[in-house]
Write an enzyme that holds these catalytic residues in place. Structure first.
Site, mmCIF file in Angstrom:
data_model
loop_
_atom_site.group_PDB
_atom_site.id
_atom_site.type_symbol
_atom_site.label_atom_id
_atom_site.label_comp_id
_atom_site.label_asym_id
_atom_site.label_seq_id
_atom_site.Cartn_x
_atom_site.Cartn_y
_atom_site.Cartn_z
ATOM 1 N NE ARG A 87 -26.681 -47.751 -7.472
ATOM 2 C CZ ARG A 87 -26.550 -48.942 -6.883
ATOM 3 N NH1 ARG A 87 -27.526 -49.426 -6.151
ATOM 4 N NH2 ARG A 87 -25.456 -49.645 -7.019
ATOM 5 N NE ARG A 121 -28.845 -57.068 -5.396
ATOM 6 C CZ ARG A 121 -28.715 -57.352 -6.686
ATOM 7 N NH1 ARG A 121 -28.391 -58.584 -7.054
ATOM 8 N NH2 ARG A 121 -28.903 -56.425 -7.606
ATOM 9 C CE1 TYR A 142 -46.504 -69.440 -16.515
ATOM 10 C CE2 TYR A 142 -47.666 -67.733 -17.729
ATOM 11 C CZ TYR A 142 -47.633 -69.008 -17.194
ATOM 12 O OH TYR A 142 -48.714 -69.831 -17.334
ATOM 13 N NE ARG A 195 -48.830 -80.924 -19.826
ATOM 14 C CZ ARG A 195 -48.906 -79.683 -20.313
ATOM 15 N NH1 ARG A 195 -48.483 -79.407 -21.510
ATOM 16 N NH2 ARG A 195 -49.407 -78.696 -19.569
ATOM 17 C CE LYS A 213 -49.520 -70.703 -13.955
ATOM 18 N NZ LYS A 213 -49.626 -71.247 -15.304
ATOM 19 C CD GLU A 284 -48.584 -74.381 -14.319
ATOM 20 O OE1 GLU A 284 -48.245 -74.038 -15.459
ATOM 21 O OE2 GLU A 284 -49.673 -74.071 -13.803
ATOM 22 C CG ASP A 285 -46.476 -77.270 -16.857
ATOM 23 O OD1 ASP A 285 -47.557 -77.075 -17.436
ATOM 24 O OD2 ASP A 285 -45.487 -76.527 -17.019
ATOM 25 C CG ASP A 307 -53.090 -72.094 -14.907
ATOM 26 O OD1 ASP A 307 -54.150 -71.441 -14.929
ATOM 27 O OD2 ASP A 307 -52.097 -71.773 -15.568
ATOM 28 C CG ASP A 308 -51.092 -77.233 -16.970
ATOM 29 O OD1 ASP A 308 -50.465 -76.301 -17.494
ATOM 30 O OD2 ASP A 308 -50.664 -77.878 -16.007
ATOM 31 C CB ALA A 344 -57.267 -85.189 -27.823
ATOM 32 C CB ALA A 347 -54.110 -77.827 -22.664
ATOM 33 C CG ASN A 463 -47.367 -71.266 -24.009
ATOM 34 O OD1 ASN A 463 -47.136 -70.344 -24.759
ATOM 35 N ND2 ASN A 463 -48.359 -71.252 -23.140
ATOM 36 C CG ASN A 508 -49.848 -65.124 -20.330
ATOM 37 O OD1 ASN A 508 -49.943 -66.000 -19.474
ATOM 38 N ND2 ASN A 508 -48.733 -64.456 -20.561
#
Length: 622
Positions: A87, A121, A142, A195, A213, A284-285, A307-308, A344, A347, A463, A508
């Site tokens: 549905r 919901r 993501y 960032r 994430k 993150e970022d 993670d970066d 530089a 990352a 990205n 990724n």
């Protein structure tokens, strides 16, 4: 009964219990802790239908409807989860167009809106759909769509999700963490919004990246969604547009800096680890100037990673090792690769450090190997080739500044352009982490034709999609079929004609961060070591078959993400055990962990991955 009889009875009972434990240990049949136990709730009637954690919608059985006072509040037909998905998917296809806010609203954002409504919901159904269609919907929840979501978050905000800590909350964070309803939190993703992807400072709107994430931690790693927490630390914004926007939801003041900024992050870390001592925090970022400093500040004290810096590096290393395999060489030949890196920032430097350590490990893991590995990299930033002549070089980039004697022999000098560096170095790999869309121009790609490699590799890793250094069409059209291409955002494969396909590999971070988080959780490791991250990378690199890599496929299909994550998590657990960092998880203590074989570790990981199945719901008064 006499004392003697009672003692004999107790002894007999104890022996039987020990025998049962011994039998269970010998067969090592791990019972999942994320199984189908009934869920106890303290709410009924309309309240439970408004709670996405427990709402099943039309899937509530008739007995549950009676138990929970739901009879008459739902249509009478009880639907199976499969029918609910059918549905929803039918509605999704029909509503994709109708959900758009005018012609400028992309279809991807329309899909995000519809999925987000389902998330609001019915969490179980949301993750069921996400897992079933992960290849289609990962780019929606993501990268790249999450970047668009963050840019528009103030307008998209409907109901709070996660927690917000701000500069205005200094001195209050220790009490604030107790406002979150969950007594157990396994995973936190935190950002300061400075960032977001390659989009710059988005302030409080960066919470979207933390939410997205964690959706993937649930879908890929099976982290229980009731034990995840997205966090935004709002220390202001330097985005002038947001500072003047009357609808902006965050602090409208310039960002804190220096010691004031560190004090806010320190207070947050102390607060969350005081309430949840075993939580894992993923940063993150965060902008480059803070990403490394905060990682070095906390990584030996808390269970955390960035993670970066570390995730991006790990995925890139796996791809670089895969590229060596695609050249028909063993991975041990990686230290011979010549790599030009464009970018530089956090990352780029993260990848450089990880690649250097990987090379050094393969060369003997000693000081001279580490120093020798440095000579395989040429780093180009906005000012050109970085050398020891450069003034005010970022300390993190300094180890990779080329010596003048080295580059003069190659016909290079300080500040040379990317085109000139590629032309003179003739690299095996051109690696982009610059966040500058189109940086790998026709001229740069033409220069790569001079590569000494039989199959040069291009990694356009920035990205979101508009920031990719080049597209696969551009790369294959200029360099032909005999290259390896990888990108950070998803692109379609390229039809090269004559039945040939130019494979576009998406590097990724999703391939690694869920497994790193899950493996750390299940091992109970006190910190996340370089060895654990390296084990994750090498596991991913080895996941592809020889036949696949020779075709130019160096990353697996996202549709296999649950299996990939299981393998990566098992590799992380194994490494944590070998480094004597593992302290165990729940009933599996460190001593029991050390007894597990490779196959048993995989079983242990699989059995602790949450799946979106409706539990039986039982009401109990508070």
């Amino acid at each position: 009964m006499s004392n003697f009889s009672r003692q004999m009875s107790l002894a007999s009972s104890l022996i039987k219990r020990l025998q049962r434990r011994s039998s269970a240990a010998s067969t090592r049949s791990f019972t999942t802790t994320e199984g189908h136990r009934p869920t106890i709730v303290h709410k009924r009637s309309i309240d439970i239908l408004h709670d996405p954690w427990f709402n099943k919608g039309t899937a509530f059985s008739m007995t549950e409807r009676d138990r929970l006072d739901l009879r008459g509040l739902l249509p009478p037909n009880v639907m199976s989860p499969e029918q609910q998905i059918d549905r929803f998917m039918a509605d999704l296809k029909r509503l994709e167009v109708n959900a758009r806010d005018g012609p400028s609203d992309p279809y991807a954002l329309a899909k995000w809106r519809i999925l987000n409504r389902l998330h609001d919901r019915n969490e179980t159904m949301y993750y069921k759909v996400l897992i079933a269609k992960i290849a289609e919907y990962a780019p929606i929840v993501y990268t790249p769509t999450v970047g668009l979501v963050c840019q528009n978050y103030s307008g998209l905000f409907k109901r709070p999700r996660g927690m917000y800590f701000s500069a205005a909350d200094r001195g209050e964070m220790m009490s604030m963490v107790y406002n979150w309803p969950a007594d157990q939190v396994d995973m936190i993703v935190v950002t300061d919004g400075s960032r977001i992807l390659g989009l710059g400072d988005l302030g409080v709107q960066g919470i979207g990246i933390s939410i997205g994430k964690l959706d993937l931690y649930v879908a890929a790693a099976g982290i229980n969604p009731q034990r995840v927490l997205p966090v935004m630390i709002d220390v202001g914004t330097n985005n002038e547009k947001l500072l003047k926007d009357p609808l902006y939801l965050g602090l409208q003041e310039h960002r804190l800096d220096g010691e004031e900024y560190i004090q806010v992050i320190d207070e947050f870390m102390e607060a969350v680890f005081t309430r949840w001592p075993n939580v894992i925090v993923q940063f993150e970022d965060f902008q480059s100037k803070w990403a490394f400093k905060l990682l070095q500040r906390y990584r030996n004290t808390y269970r955390m990673f960035n993670d970066d810096v570390q995730g991006t590096a790990g995925v890139a290393i796996a791809g670089l090792l895969g590229a060596v395999r695609a050249q028909g060489k063993p991975m041990i030949d990686f230290p011979k690769q010549k790599i030009v890196v464009a970018g530089a920032g956090s990352a780029g430097i993260g990848v450089l450090n990880a690649a250097r350590k990987t090379m050094a490990r393969m060369l003997g893991n000693n000081e001279s190997a580490f120093e020798g590995a440095r000579s395989q990299f040429w780093v180009v930033d906005a000012k050109g080739l970085i050398t020891e002549e450069r003034e005010n070089v970022d300390p993190d980039a300094l180890p990779f500044a080329r010596k003048i004697k080295e580059i003069s022999r190659q016909g290079l000098r300080e500040g040379d352009s990317l085109v000139e560096v590629v032309r003179q170095v003739k690299p095996d790999v051109l690696l982009g982490l610059s966040a500058v869309g189109g940086l790998f121009s026709k001229e740069v790609l033409e220069a790569l034709k001079c590569s000494t490699s039989t199959r040069p590799a291009i990694f356009a890793m920035s990205n979101p999609t508009k920031n990719a250094e080049c597209t696969p069409e551009e790369a294959f059209s200029i360099l032909g079929e005999n290259i390896i291409f990888a990108s950070g955002s998803p692109f379609n494969d390229v039809d090269l004609g004559n039945g040939l396909i130019g494979h576009c590999n998406q590097g990724n971070n999703m391939y690694l961060f869920p497994g790193i988080g899950l493996g750390t959780l299940l091992s109970g490791a006190s910190i996340i070591s370089d060895g654990m991250l390296q084990a994750a990378s090498e596991c991913l690199a080895a996941y592809m078959t020889e036949e696949e890599v020779l075709k130019g496929i160096i990353y697996p299909s996202i549709s296999s993400i649950r299996d990939i994550t299981k393998e990566v998590a098992a590799a992380v657990v194994k490494e944590a055990i070998e480094e004597d960092l593992a302290e165990g998880y729940r009933e599996m203590d460190a001593r029991e962990l050390r007894k597990l074989s490779q196959e048993e570790i995989l079983t242990y990981v699989k059995n602790n991955m949450w799946s979106p199945e409706y539990p039986t719901v039982v009401y109990k008064e508070d």
